[in-house]
Each structure stands twice: as C-alpha cells, then as structure tokens.
Enzyme design. Structure first.
Site, mmCIF file in Angstrom:
data_model
loop_
_atom_site.group_PDB
_atom_site.id
_atom_site.type_symbol
_atom_site.label_atom_id
_atom_site.label_comp_id
_atom_site.label_asym_id
_atom_site.label_seq_id
_atom_site.Cartn_x
_atom_site.Cartn_y
_atom_site.Cartn_z
ATOM 1 N N CYS A 199 16.510 -17.572 19.415
ATOM 2 C CA CYS A 199 16.759 -16.490 18.532
ATOM 3 C C CYS A 199 18.446 -16.827 17.999
ATOM 4 O O CYS A 199 18.827 -17.248 16.909
ATOM 5 C CB CYS A 199 16.243 -15.522 18.322
ATOM 6 S SG CYS A 199 14.407 -15.243 18.274
HETATM 7 P P1 NAD Z 1 7.166 -20.961 18.107
HETATM 8 O O1 NAD Z 1 7.779 -21.885 17.828
HETATM 9 O O2 NAD Z 1 7.041 -20.191 19.629
HETATM 10 O O3 NAD Z 1 5.864 -20.696 17.468
HETATM 11 C C1 NAD Z 1 5.423 -21.222 16.177
HETATM 12 C C2 NAD Z 1 3.989 -21.496 16.064
HETATM 13 O O4 NAD Z 1 3.580 -21.714 14.714
HETATM 14 C C3 NAD Z 1 3.580 -22.897 17.025
HETATM 15 O O5 NAD Z 1 2.749 -22.623 17.951
HETATM 16 C C4 NAD Z 1 3.355 -23.788 15.837
HETATM 17 O O6 NAD Z 1 2.289 -24.986 16.288
HETATM 18 C C5 NAD Z 1 2.659 -22.948 14.765
HETATM 19 N N1 NAD Z 1 2.498 -23.415 13.474
HETATM 20 C C6 NAD Z 1 3.421 -23.946 12.586
HETATM 21 N N2 NAD Z 1 2.910 -24.220 11.615
HETATM 22 C C7 NAD Z 1 1.592 -23.847 11.337
HETATM 23 C C8 NAD Z 1 0.728 -23.660 10.311
HETATM 24 N N3 NAD Z 1 0.998 -24.110 9.303
HETATM 25 N N4 NAD Z 1 -0.581 -22.929 10.652
HETATM 26 C C9 NAD Z 1 -0.720 -22.462 11.862
HETATM 27 N N5 NAD Z 1 0.369 -22.600 12.858
HETATM 28 C C10 NAD Z 1 1.340 -23.212 12.662
HETATM 29 O O7 NAD Z 1 8.046 -19.780 17.300
HETATM 30 P P2 NAD Z 1 8.261 -18.231 17.987
HETATM 31 O O8 NAD Z 1 9.225 -18.160 18.862
HETATM 32 O O9 NAD Z 1 7.162 -17.491 17.863
HETATM 33 O O10 NAD Z 1 9.123 -17.636 16.396
HETATM 34 C C11 NAD Z 1 8.406 -17.450 15.161
HETATM 35 C C12 NAD Z 1 9.524 -17.117 14.059
HETATM 36 O O11 NAD Z 1 9.702 -15.720 14.524
HETATM 37 C C13 NAD Z 1 10.883 -17.799 14.306
HETATM 38 O O12 NAD Z 1 11.061 -17.906 12.845
HETATM 39 C C14 NAD Z 1 11.429 -17.009 14.882
HETATM 40 O O13 NAD Z 1 12.899 -17.144 14.619
HETATM 41 C C15 NAD Z 1 11.151 -15.595 14.890
HETATM 42 N N6 NAD Z 1 11.418 -14.778 16.001
HETATM 43 C C16 NAD Z 1 11.241 -15.312 17.339
HETATM 44 C C17 NAD Z 1 11.446 -14.261 18.216
HETATM 45 C C18 NAD Z 1 11.259 -14.745 19.905
HETATM 46 O O14 NAD Z 1 11.620 -14.135 20.773
HETATM 47 N N7 NAD Z 1 10.742 -16.008 19.918
HETATM 48 C C19 NAD Z 1 11.567 -12.850 18.015
HETATM 49 C C20 NAD Z 1 11.893 -12.540 16.860
HETATM 50 C C21 NAD Z 1 11.693 -13.406 15.771
#
Ligand code: NAD
Length: 455
Positions: A283
């Site tokens: 992030c």
């Molecule tokens: P991640 O990459 O771990 O997970 C995203 C998931 O979405 C993946 O498993 C992917 O296969 C899936 N995906 C993609 N397209 C898809 C679709 N069309 N249908 C279904 N599944 C689909 O990402 P994350 O770390 O969970 O982050 C997600 C969002 O939240 C990002 O925008 C990130 O910036 C934000 N965020 C992350 C955190 C963190 O600590 N990881 C904290 C706050 C906000």
C-alpha cells in the site's frame, strides 16, 4: 488448471458479495460472515478459489483460517468465480480487487474496470435494487469518472437512481486485518444518493452492532481521504527515518526519546511512529507513487511525496552502510538477514525493505543468509538461489560476520547476546527495527548497533 474445475455453485440467498478475495476481500468477507451476514466471495484466480473453498487461507493472517472454516461450516460464507451469480443472490457488491502500480507510478485500474463490466451486466438482469461499494484504493475521481460510467454503460442503468454506488475505502493493516476490520478508527462513506447511504449504514449497523463514527462525504473525497492517510503515513515515516539517521551521528542521542516527545506534543498516532529500514508492503509505496503521479497529471507540485519516496529508497542503503562500517567492508563477508516480510505478522514481501537490503548487500559482494518465520516461500519465488535460506533464526546467524534485524517479528526478541556471540563468526548486530535494548548487549562481547542512536 482448467478454470471450470473450480467453478462453484452459489447455493444461498445472501446479503453481500465481495469481489476479489485477496488480503482485503477475504478478511472483509469472512469477518462479515462471522457476524451472521451471509456473504459470497468471488475470486477469479482458480488456485486461490480452490484453496479458499477448501478452507485454506492463501496468505498468513492470524485468526482468519479458523474464522474461514467456522463460517463455511455455519453456512454464512461461500465462494464462486461467477460474479453474476453472486450479484443475483445479494444486495451489496464490495469491489476489493487489486489496483497495482503501472511503471509510471499511476494505478492500473484494469481489474476494477473488468469487474465493473461484469457487475454492470449482472445488474442489467437484476430486477431489484443493488449497491456497488468500491473498497479498492483508487485515485480521487475514479468512481465518478470511470467506475460509474463503466457500470452505467454495461448495465444501461443510472447510478444513484436504478442502483447505488458508494466508496468505502479500506484501512485494515496486514497482520492485524481481523482486529482492524472489527475496530476501524472511522468509516468513510461517499455515496451517490441518500438511499445508498441509508442502506449501507444499515448494513454496517448490523455488522458492527454499534456503528463507528461515520465520515459522510462525496465519492471523490472518500477516495481522497484514503490517499491522504496513506501518503501522510509515508511522509511521516520518511521524516522519522531521517531523524533516526541524524540520531545515528549525534553524540548521546536516541531517536526513541525524540519520537516520544514529538508524539506527546503533537498528539500523534503511535502506530506509525517507528523508525526503520523504510516502508514497504502493498500500500504505502504504491499509494504514494499513485497520488504523486495523479498530482503531476493535474499540474500540482508533488515534490513532498517524491521526496518521501526517494528517502525511503535510500533508507536500505543507510542500514547496509551501518553493516559495512562495523564489518570493515562487506565484500566476501557472510551477512544474516532476519526477517523478509515488509513487517512482522505477515508473509507479504511486496516492496519489502528486506529485499532492497539484500540487493544492496549482494551488490557490495556479501553472501546473504536469510530467515523469516512466514515469508520464506514468497521470498524464494523472487530471489531463487541468490540467498541461502535457513529454517531457523539460530541456523541463519551461524558462521556469519554480521546480522541485520530487518523485520520486527516477535520471535527474534527471544534471541539474546549469547546466541549471537556463540554462533557468529564475528558477532556484529545491526538492529534496523530497534527490537533490542542496547543495555542488554553492554559488555556482552557482541558489537551491537541500533538504528537511531549513537549510544
Ligand atoms: P490482492 O492482490 O491481495 O487481492 C486482489 C484479488 O482480486 C486477487 O486475488 C485477484 O485474483 C482478485 N481479482 C482480480 N480481478 C478479479 C475479478 N474480476 N473478479 C474476482 N476476483 C478478482 O489485493 P489486496 O492487497 O487485497 O488489495 C485490494 C485493494 O485494497 C487494493 O486496491 C489495495 O490498494 C487496497 N488495500 C489493501 C490493503 C492491504 O493491506 N493489502 C489495505 C487497504 C487497502
């Protein structure tokens, strides 16, 4: 793997679909389900879907595996790869897909867009009201300018009238994702219309029982608040690391005392006040690059964010310089790295400072041995055989000329001066996370230096 192999049928009428079961999506979905809110998770990656549907969490997050299994048993959580089935069976769809960095620093909204096309097509077939809630981190204006239009074009419906659209950014931290989901500092809600706001508040009321304080605003401001928080933390951390670097060379100074004073007088949140080898993870670096790129695009000077990023990149060199100074040159020396994840309690190595430290050490001719309680597999995938992996911290430090504490895992605190003195070839410890008390190393035969102090 054939994606149809993991095709899952949606078997229940539910309240919420969560699209994208990564760190944010799976934590959110399972927490909702644990409070009896029937939830359907949608995941496109067949391997992840297969793992989750058999009760396995594909990353390390405390409490989540037990909660996943119990919600599946209770029948409040199920998962599928079919967005339209999930939308059909629920009232709210949370978008939690990734928004990774593009090479120019902007965010790639490709996953969000393609999820919205499918969501819109599903909304078109639905006869009853539904709300789409954006939890993915997107730059200010994305929901208004891109998400709304994509949903409207693929559904032939109007946001704010035929369906609800909201931005509810996520603030959970990996390592404490479950706790953070149940105990947010506040809920930020940017909604297209009054009905959407009312319905989402009703949903959150059910989830939290007592609603946390709610910041009601526009969708653009909700997106902006998320970036303002993360970039503020990035700037703050680079500033603290710069103070720590000054304490390194000031006689009789310790940045810990300075930060305590600063935090008390400025009334600062002490969760983000720990100097170290730089910020990493999925992030802070990504979001800082994205807001900086967005500012430049809009003709706004982004140098405050650019400086935070540049200081951050250089911080790993500061740590390696400390090691180099204490070992009289690193070429041919064996260095142990304790900790590979970007912080303790997670296996996430995305943009981990440990990886920068390792690459700097290798470029100076050192041989690197590495250990992490949870992040070895993820690191192996990136570094292959460039480093020597050990199965235990004590094995990792054996025969080394220097040990760098790179991640604040609690497990490392169980090591004592004796372990370093008896195992290492030359007992030199660089504590980049400030996990040890310098006092305990006094007269121990170990040359101990911690970041942010000259004592
Ligand atoms: P991640 O990459 O771990 O997970 C995203 C998931 O979405 C993946 O498993 C992917 O296969 C899936 N995906 C993609 N397209 C898809 C679709 N069309 N249908 C279904 N599944 C689909 O990402 P994350 O770390 O969970 O982050 C997600 C969002 O939240 C990002 O925008 C990130 O910036 C934000 N965020 C992350 C955190 C963190 O600590 N990881 C904290 C706050 C906000």
């Amino acid at each position: 793997m054939n994606p149809f192999f993991v095709y899952m049928r949606v078997t229940m009428k539910s309240l919420v679909s969560v699209i994208g079961l990564g760190y944010v999506g799976l934590s959110t979905a399972v927490c909702l389900a644990s409070r009896g809110i029937k939830t359907i998770g949608v995941e496109k990656d067949p391997n992840k879907l297969k793992a989750i549907s058999s009760g396995h969490v594909p990353f390390h997050e405390e409490r989540l595996p037990q909660m996943l299994n119990s919600t599946m048993k209770k029948g409040t959580f199920e998962c599928t790869n079919q967005i339209h089935k999930a939308v059909e069976a629920t009232r709210f769809s949370f978008i939690t897909v990734g928004t990774p960095s593009k090479p120019n620093g902007e965010i790639d909204t490709g996953y969000v867009e393609s999820a919205c096309v499918e969501l819109g097509e599903a909304l078109k077939r639905k006869k009853v009201w539904h709300a789409v809630v954006v939890k993915s981190t997107v730059v200010p204006g994305t929901t208004e300018e891109l998400i709304k239009h994509t949903l409207e074009a693929s559904s032939s419906l109007k946001a704010g009238e035929d369906f609800g659209l909201a931005v509810n950014p996520e603030f959970l931290r990996e390592g404490t994702a479950v706790y953070d989901t149940f105990h947010p500092d506040a809920l930020v809600l940017g909604c297209s219309d009054r009905r959407t706001l009312r319905e989402i508040k009703k949903l959150f009321q059910k989830f939290y029982r007592k609603l946390p304080s709610v910041i009601e605003t526009s969708t653009t401001n909700a997106e902006f608040i998320k970036y303002s928080v993360n970039t503020f933390r990035a700037v703050q951390l680079s500033y603290l690391n710069t103070l720590a670097n000054l304490s390194n060379v000031l006689p009789d100074s310790d940045v810990g005392d300075v930060v305590k004073g600063l935090a008390t007088i400025m009334k600062l949140d002490n969760r983000y006040l720990r100097p170290g080898p730089g910020f990493g993870g999925s992030c802070l670096p990504k979001d800082t690059r994205a807001l900086a790129a967005h500012m430049r695009k809009k003709g706004v000077d982004a140098s405050v964010l650019e400086s935070a990023l540049s200081v951050n990149l250089k911080q790993s060199k500061v740590i390696v310089d400390m090691a180099e100074g204490l070992t009289n040159g690193l070429s041919g020396k064996r260095v142990a790295i304790l900790g590979l994840s970007f912080k303790g309690n997670t296996d996430d190595v995305r943009e981990s400072p440990s990886l920068n430290i390792i690459s700097e050490l290798l470029s100076r001719g050192a041989v690197v041995a590495a250990y992490d309680p949870k992040a070895m597999e993820n690191t192996r995938r990136i570094l292959g055989d460039k480093v020597l992996f050990s199965d235990r911290a004590k094995d990792c430090i054996k025969g080394t000329h220097c040990c760098i504490i790179a991640t604040d895992w609690k497990e490392f605190q169980t090591l004592g001066p004796n372990d370093f003195r008896t195992s290492m070839k030359t007992p030199v410890v660089v504590d980049a996370r400030r996990i040890f008390e310098p006092e305990s190393f006094r007269n121990s035969g170990v040359l101990y230096r911690r970041l942010g102090t000259s004592r």
